[in-house]
Design an enzyme around this catalytic site. Structure first.
Site, PDB file in Angstrom:
ATOM      1  N   ASN A   9       0.868  -1.177   0.000  1.00 41.73           N
ATOM      2  CA  ASN A   9       0.000   0.000   0.000  1.00 41.73           C
ATOM      3  C   ASN A   9       0.905   1.228   0.000  1.00 41.73           C
ATOM      4  O   ASN A   9       1.473   1.576   1.034  1.00 41.73           O
ATOM      5  CB  ASN A   9      -0.893  -0.037   1.244  1.00 41.73           C
ATOM      6  CG  ASN A   9      -1.719   1.230   1.383  1.00 41.73           C
ATOM      7  OD1 ASN A   9      -1.790   2.041   0.459  1.00 41.73           O
ATOM      8  ND2 ASN A   9      -2.343   1.400   2.532  1.00 41.73           N
ATOM      9  N   LYS A  11       0.078   4.280  -0.433  1.00 41.86           N
ATOM     10  CA  LYS A  11      -0.564   5.503   0.085  1.00 41.86           C
ATOM     11  C   LYS A  11      -0.294   6.664  -0.871  1.00 41.86           C
ATOM     12  O   LYS A  11      -0.282   6.462  -2.083  1.00 41.86           O
ATOM     13  CB  LYS A  11      -0.097   5.766   1.519  1.00 41.86           C
ATOM     14  CG  LYS A  11      -0.242   4.522   2.403  1.00 41.86           C
ATOM     15  CD  LYS A  11      -0.023   4.733   3.854  1.00 41.86           C
ATOM     16  CE  LYS A  11      -0.210   3.406   4.579  1.00 41.86           C
ATOM     17  NZ  LYS A  11      -0.148   3.526   6.017  1.00 41.86           N
ATOM     18  N   HIS A  94      -9.540   1.183   4.559  1.00 38.48           N
ATOM     19  CA  HIS A  94      -8.289   1.379   5.304  1.00 38.48           C
ATOM     20  C   HIS A  94      -8.551   2.339   6.467  1.00 38.48           C
ATOM     21  O   HIS A  94      -9.334   3.278   6.329  1.00 38.48           O
ATOM     22  CB  HIS A  94      -7.211   1.934   4.369  1.00 38.48           C
ATOM     23  CG  HIS A  94      -5.857   1.944   4.999  1.00 38.48           C
ATOM     24  ND1 HIS A  94      -5.470   2.937   5.866  1.00 38.48           N
ATOM     25  CD2 HIS A  94      -4.834   1.065   4.932  1.00 38.48           C
ATOM     26  CE1 HIS A  94      -4.244   2.664   6.295  1.00 38.48           C
ATOM     27  NE2 HIS A  94      -3.837   1.535   5.744  1.00 38.48           N
ATOM     28  N   GLU A  96      -6.977   4.767   7.559  1.00 38.07           N
ATOM     29  CA  GLU A  96      -6.765   6.186   7.230  1.00 38.07           C
ATOM     30  C   GLU A  96      -7.986   6.748   6.504  1.00 38.07           C
ATOM     31  O   GLU A  96      -8.323   7.926   6.660  1.00 38.07           O
ATOM     32  CB  GLU A  96      -5.484   6.345   6.392  1.00 38.07           C
ATOM     33  CG  GLU A  96      -4.241   6.169   7.258  1.00 38.07           C
ATOM     34  CD  GLU A  96      -3.022   5.642   6.525  1.00 38.07           C
ATOM     35  OE1 GLU A  96      -2.985   5.675   5.281  1.00 38.07           O
ATOM     36  OE2 GLU A  96      -2.096   5.174   7.214  1.00 38.07           O
ATOM     37  N   GLU A 166      -5.625  -4.851  10.491  1.00 40.55           N
ATOM     38  CA  GLU A 166      -4.602  -3.829  10.717  1.00 40.55           C
ATOM     39  C   GLU A 166      -4.927  -3.064  11.997  1.00 40.55           C
ATOM     40  O   GLU A 166      -5.710  -2.103  11.959  1.00 40.55           O
ATOM     41  CB  GLU A 166      -4.570  -2.849   9.543  1.00 40.55           C
ATOM     42  CG  GLU A 166      -4.245  -3.482   8.220  1.00 40.55           C
ATOM     43  CD  GLU A 166      -3.632  -2.466   7.264  1.00 40.55           C
ATOM     44  OE1 GLU A 166      -2.486  -2.682   6.855  1.00 40.55           O
ATOM     45  OE2 GLU A 166      -4.276  -1.451   6.964  1.00 40.55           O
ATOM     46  N   GLY A 172       2.290   2.342  10.821  1.00 39.94           N
ATOM     47  CA  GLY A 172       3.241   3.432  10.688  1.00 39.94           C
ATOM     48  C   GLY A 172       3.914   3.833  11.988  1.00 39.94           C
ATOM     49  O   GLY A 172       4.581   4.860  12.063  1.00 39.94           O
ATOM     50  N   SER A 212       3.190  -2.058  10.427  1.00 42.00           N
ATOM     51  CA  SER A 212       4.632  -2.128  10.669  1.00 42.00           C
ATOM     52  C   SER A 212       5.232  -3.492  10.304  1.00 42.00           C
ATOM     53  O   SER A 212       6.133  -3.986  10.993  1.00 42.00           O
ATOM     54  CB  SER A 212       4.972  -1.754  12.120  1.00 42.00           C
ATOM     55  OG  SER A 212       4.592  -0.406  12.362  1.00 42.00           O
ATOM     56  N   GLY A 233       2.803  -0.969   4.341  1.00 41.58           N
ATOM     57  CA  GLY A 233       2.901   0.441   3.977  1.00 41.58           C
ATOM     58  C   GLY A 233       4.352   0.848   3.816  1.00 41.58           C
ATOM     59  O   GLY A 233       4.990   0.616   2.787  1.00 41.58           O
ATOM     60  N   GLY A 234       4.909   1.430   4.867  1.00 34.26           N
ATOM     61  CA  GLY A 234       6.254   2.011   4.822  1.00 34.26           C
ATOM     62  C   GLY A 234       7.316   1.113   4.205  1.00 34.26           C
ATOM     63  O   GLY A 234       8.091   1.546   3.350  1.00 34.26           O
TER      64      GLY A 234
HETATM   65  P1  PGA Z   1       2.706   0.381   7.715  1.00 35.04           P
HETATM   66  O1  PGA Z   1       1.251   0.608   7.033  1.00 35.04           O
HETATM   67  O2  PGA Z   1       3.249  -0.897   7.133  1.00 35.04           O
HETATM   68  O3  PGA Z   1       3.501   1.589   7.313  1.00 35.04           O
HETATM   69  O4  PGA Z   1       2.485   0.274   9.173  1.00 35.04           O
HETATM   70  C1  PGA Z   1       0.391  -0.475   6.823  1.00 35.04           C
HETATM   71  C2  PGA Z   1      -0.889   0.025   6.197  1.00 35.04           C
HETATM   72  O5  PGA Z   1      -1.314   1.152   6.489  1.00 35.04           O
HETATM   73  O6  PGA Z   1      -1.523  -0.686   5.396  1.00 35.04           O
END
Ligand code: PGA
Length: 249
Positions: A9, A11, A94, A96, A166, A172, A212, A233-234
């Site tokens: 992802n 973002k 998600h 967010e 999640e 994050g 994470s 994500g990251g």
């Molecule tokens: P992250 O994000 O791996 O940066 O924690 C995961 C996500 O939001 O799907």
């Protein structure tokens, strides 16, 4: 047997050029994997990514969609547009989106139906906040989100659907749920799915963990019997680290 599925992802990161450079570096790194790999770039890079992924087994996902087929909804993108741009999946709900853009269990449900209608497989995100976990509400929150997402759906619609657990406190933040914490919630979700369908769906549907995920923790997470993959994500933003996650074990 559930084939693992690991999704990136991105973002609101990466232009078209950055996407193309990533794909060029990434594809040779994952050419040997049997895991299903999905990239979710921003809308603007989907079409170019789709062309660059031709001939590979890496799939594309949208990060969001609107539930209407078309209409006067400035700034929105429909399921048919995502399919047309080369997507086979779409991330829905998600945290967010729920937190910053007012998505609710109802809109998540509408979006799932729109995705299925257009032939896209939803990756449906659920997860509790830190306050909810500390108040002992995790199971209730997940149950509400899963039931809300599945309302009105037929069993046959759910075959290819993916769920992503999640925990919001792990996204994050560098805080990963322990494999045991994640495994416990995945087990609950599987029970909810089994109760919903009574046809083995609880066992066939794939459930990703997200929050994470990194090369250093993917093996322990994937060792949990109910964890079938990851939404990253990251650590998905660099081909090197994401390919190490994809090539876990
Ligand atoms: P992250 O994000 O791996 O940066 O924690 C995961 C996500 O939001 O799907």
């Amino acid at each position: 047997m559930r084939n693992p599925i690991i999704a990136a992802n991105w973002k609101m990161f990466k232009t078209v050029d950055e996407t193309l450079a990533y794909i060029e570096e990434f594809l040779p790194l994952v050419s040997g994997t049997g895991t299903e790999v999905v990239l979710a770039p921003p809308f603007t890079a989907l079409k170019a990514a789709s062309a660059a992924l031709t001939g590979s087994r890496v799939q594309l996902a949208g990060q969001n969609l609107h539930w209407e087929a078309d209409g006067a909804y400035t700034g929105e993108v429909s399921a048919r547009m995502l399919a047309d741009a080369g997507c086979s999946y779409v991330i829905i709900g998600h945290s967010e989106r729920r937190q910053y853009f007012g998505e609710t269990d109802e809109t998540v449900n509408l979006k799932i139906k729109a995705a299925l209608e257009a032939g896209l497989e939803p990756i449906v995100c659920v997860g509790e906040s830190l306050e909810e976990r500390e108040a002992g509400q995790t199971l209730n929150v997940i149950r509400r989100q899963v039931n809300g997402a599945l309302t009105g759906l037929k069993k046959e619609h759910l075959d290819g659907m993916v769920l992503a657990y999640e925990p919001i406190w792990a996204i994050g933040t560098g805080l990963t749920a322990t494999p045991e914490q994640a495994g416990e919630v995945h087990g609950w979700i599987r029970e909810m799915l089994a109760a919903f369908s009574q046809n083995g769906l609880g066992q066939s549907i794939r459930i990703q963990y997200g929050g994470s995920v990194k090369p250093e923790n993917i093996n322990d997470l994937m060792a949990q019997p109910d964890i079938d993959g990851a939404l990253v994500g990251g650590a998905s933003l660099k081909p090197d680290s994401f390919s190490r996650i994809v090539n876990f074990r």
